[in-house]
Structures are given as structure tokens and as C-alpha cells.
Design a protein around this motif. Structure first.
Motif, short mmCIF file in Angstrom:
data_model
loop_
_atom_site.label_atom_id
_atom_site.label_comp_id
_atom_site.label_asym_id
_atom_site.label_seq_id
_atom_site.Cartn_x
_atom_site.Cartn_y
_atom_site.Cartn_z
N GLU A 158 0.90 -1.14 0.05
CA GLU A 158 0.10 -0.12 -0.13
C GLU A 158 0.80 1.15 0.08
O GLU A 158 0.44 2.30 -0.40
N SER A 159 1.97 1.13 0.67
CA SER A 159 2.76 2.31 0.65
C SER A 159 3.89 2.41 -0.56
O SER A 159 4.68 3.28 -0.49
N GLY A 160 3.80 1.56 -1.52
CA GLY A 160 4.42 1.35 -2.70
C GLY A 160 5.98 1.11 -2.51
O GLY A 160 6.82 1.36 -3.40
N LEU A 161 6.12 0.29 -1.55
CA LEU A 161 7.33 -0.31 -1.16
C LEU A 161 7.65 -1.72 -2.05
O LEU A 161 6.67 -2.46 -2.11
N PRO A 162 8.78 -2.12 -2.31
CA PRO A 162 8.99 -3.30 -2.95
C PRO A 162 8.58 -4.56 -1.96
O PRO A 162 8.82 -4.43 -0.76
N ALA A 163 8.14 -5.63 -2.64
CA ALA A 163 7.68 -6.84 -1.55
C ALA A 163 8.70 -7.48 -1.06
O ALA A 163 10.00 -7.58 -1.85
#
Length: 296
Positions: A158-163
Motif C-alpha cells: 500500500e505504501s509503494g514499497l517493494p515486496a
């Protein structure tokens, strides 16, 4: 199948104990119980910080292999600490050679949802800011911590961080509506929990929030599209069995590589009984193999 060992573990968990009078006694009792579990050899620990929270760094004494296990302890969101999870984190570190960082996230009812999820997301973000490769990070937890491993991955997306590379949960609690069929069918066989016992604990954590929210009941409402590979372990003698089964089905429907690993006639977070129960050590071996495969 070690029927005698399983019966021994069940008897240990069913031993009569004085009812705690308050939350502080519950916390002290949980810490005392976990302190009796075996801690693996070949590890060293030290305190550090991750984000703005204390964390316990668990490392192999021999040369470490690449990879970081970001660990979330169990305790129904209101009990426990990185120290109470040391039997599990030490077992994973000794088997994988990777280091583990166990987060001392904030507990309910003093800090209800979303405090613990915020702390998990901040810890993951801190690892990335420190230069960690997300492909070498796994989110792992037991019980409530298993839920936090999943919701930290959700928040990261949701925060746009990589998985991260993978998510592993031991007996995760993924439905705070407590509506799983096993809440009823396993009520007699579970030596630890009943729906009536879990209800107040879930209520303290939710604190008036809708329990169907994806961060509170990912087995019911989370969109797992694009999620990393998942390993969900559970035992057939626990009321939370259907939480893992339903989350695994939801993940598979979303195209996620998901493994549901169920061991017969064992209780909630049975992996803690490594050294007493053969199947506990075997389950940790499988989890360590899964982590090693995905942290390469």
C-alpha cells in the motif's frame, strides 16, 4: 507419528494453572512459560533498534549467510516480546544461517490497532533504508505475529514499497471475526484457546475497528494479488486451523505461490516444542528450507 510425544505436549498445556488476575499477570505468565522452551545453540543475541522500536538481533555464531528474517512474536497482540520468541527465532537462524531481527512492537490495549502494524511497516522500511535487498528479506511470525507478517507485507504494498521475498506464519490468526469453522469443531481438542477466550483479546486489539478490515482479517478480505510466496503452518488441534486454510486458499486464488503445511494432532504454535516433539523440529526444518530457497 509420535503419539506419545503429542500426548505429552497436550498434557503439559492442559495442566491447571492459577487464573491470572490482570493483564500484567498474563504477560508475566506467558514470559515464564516461553522461558522454559529450548533455545537453539550456535546463535548470539544483541539489542538494536529498527525504525523507532527496540529489536533483538539473533545471529549465527558461525559465518552468516545472506538474508534477513524480520520476525514478529506471538501473544495475541497483548503479550510477549522478542525474548519470548527466541526459541523460534534461534531455531530458524541456526538452520538457515540468516540473521533475524525480532521487533518489540507496541502491545494492546495500551496501543491497539494500527500501532503494531505501523511498527511492522516502519521496521521493514528501516531495513530497506539501511540498504537491505527486499529479495533477501522474509517476514515471519507466530500466532498474532503471523498476522503481522502478512499485514506488514500488505502495508508495504500500500505504501509503494517493494515486496519481501517471502512470508512465513506459524499458526497465524487471520480472522478477528473468529468465524472460522474450526472455532467450533476444534474447541474440544485445542488445549490452549476457545472462541470465548480469544474474543476479549481480539477486542482489545481491534478497539472498535471493524474486525473485517484486511489488516485485521486478511483471510476474509485482503487482496493478495502480487504477494510474495507464503508458507502457512498449522496444527489440526487448534481453533485457528481454518484461518491458515482460508488465507492459503485466498492466496492461491490470487495467483500467489502458497504452501499450507498442516501437522496432525498438534496444538497452536507447536513448533515451540522442538526437542520435545519430533514434528516440531521437522516443521521448523521445512520452514527453514522454504526460507533458504527464497532468500538465495
Amino acid at each position: 507419528m509420535s503419539k506419545a510425544q503429542r500426548a505429552q505436549v497436550d498434557a503439559i498445556l492442559r495442566q491447571p494453572r492459577p487464573a491470572p488476575r490482570n493483564l500484567e499477570e498474563m504477560r508475566a505468565g506467558y514470559a515464564a512459560t516461553q522461558a522454559q522452551m529450548a533455545v537453539s545453540d550456535g546463535i548470539r543475541t544483541s539489542e538494536t533498534t529498527l525504525g523507532d522500536r527496540r529489536a533483538l538481533l539473533v545471529e549465527p555464531t558461525e559465518r552468516a549467510r545472506p538474508g534477513t528474517i524480520l520476525y514478529f512474536h506471538g501473544g495475541a497482540w497483548s503479550l510477549g516480546s522478542p525474548e519470548t520468541a527466541l526459541p523460534l527465532t534461534s531455531a530458524l537462524v541456526s538452520r538457515t544461517g540468516a540473521r533475524a531481527l525480532s521487533v518489540d512492537y507496541r502491545l494492546a490495549p495500551e496501543n491497539p490497532y494500527p500501532a503494531a502494524v505501523d511498527d511492522g511497516a516502519n521496521a521493514y522500511h528501516a531495513l530497506l533504508k539501511n540498504g537491505e535487498d527486499p529479495a533477501r528479506i522474509a517476514l515471519v511470525g507466530d500466532s498474532a505475529g503471523g498476522s503481522l507478517a502478512v499485514t506488514t507485507a500488505l502495508r508495504a504494498r500500500e505504501s509503494g514499497l517493494p515486496a519481501p521475498a517471502a512470508v512465513v506464519a506459524f499458526s497465524g490468526c487471520f480472522d478477528l471475526t473468529l468465524s472460522g469453522e474450526s472455532m467450533d469443531t476444534k474447541g474440544e481438542t485445542d488445549p490452549i484457546f476457545t472462541r470465548e477466550m480469544l474474543g476479549p483479546l481480539a477486542g482489545m486489539y481491534c478497539a472498535g475497528q471493524d474486525p473485517r478490515h484486511p489488516h485485521l482479517s486478511p483471510a476474509l478480505s485482503a487482496d493478495l494479488t502480487g504477494f510474495p510466496a507464503m508458507l502457512l503452518q498449522a496444527g489440526t488441534n487448534e481453533v485457528l486451523l481454518d484461518d491458515s486454510a482460508r488465507l492459503a486458499a485466498r492466496a492461491i486464488d490470487a495467483g500467489v505461490d502458497a504452501v499450507l503445511d498442516v501437522t496432525a494432532e498438534v496444538p497452536h504454535v507447536f513448533q515451540s516444542f522442538a526437542g520435545i516433539l519430533d514434528e516440531a523440529g521437522q516443521a521448523i526444518d521445512r520452514a527453514a528450507l522454504f526460507l533458504s530457497q527464497h532468500l538465495r
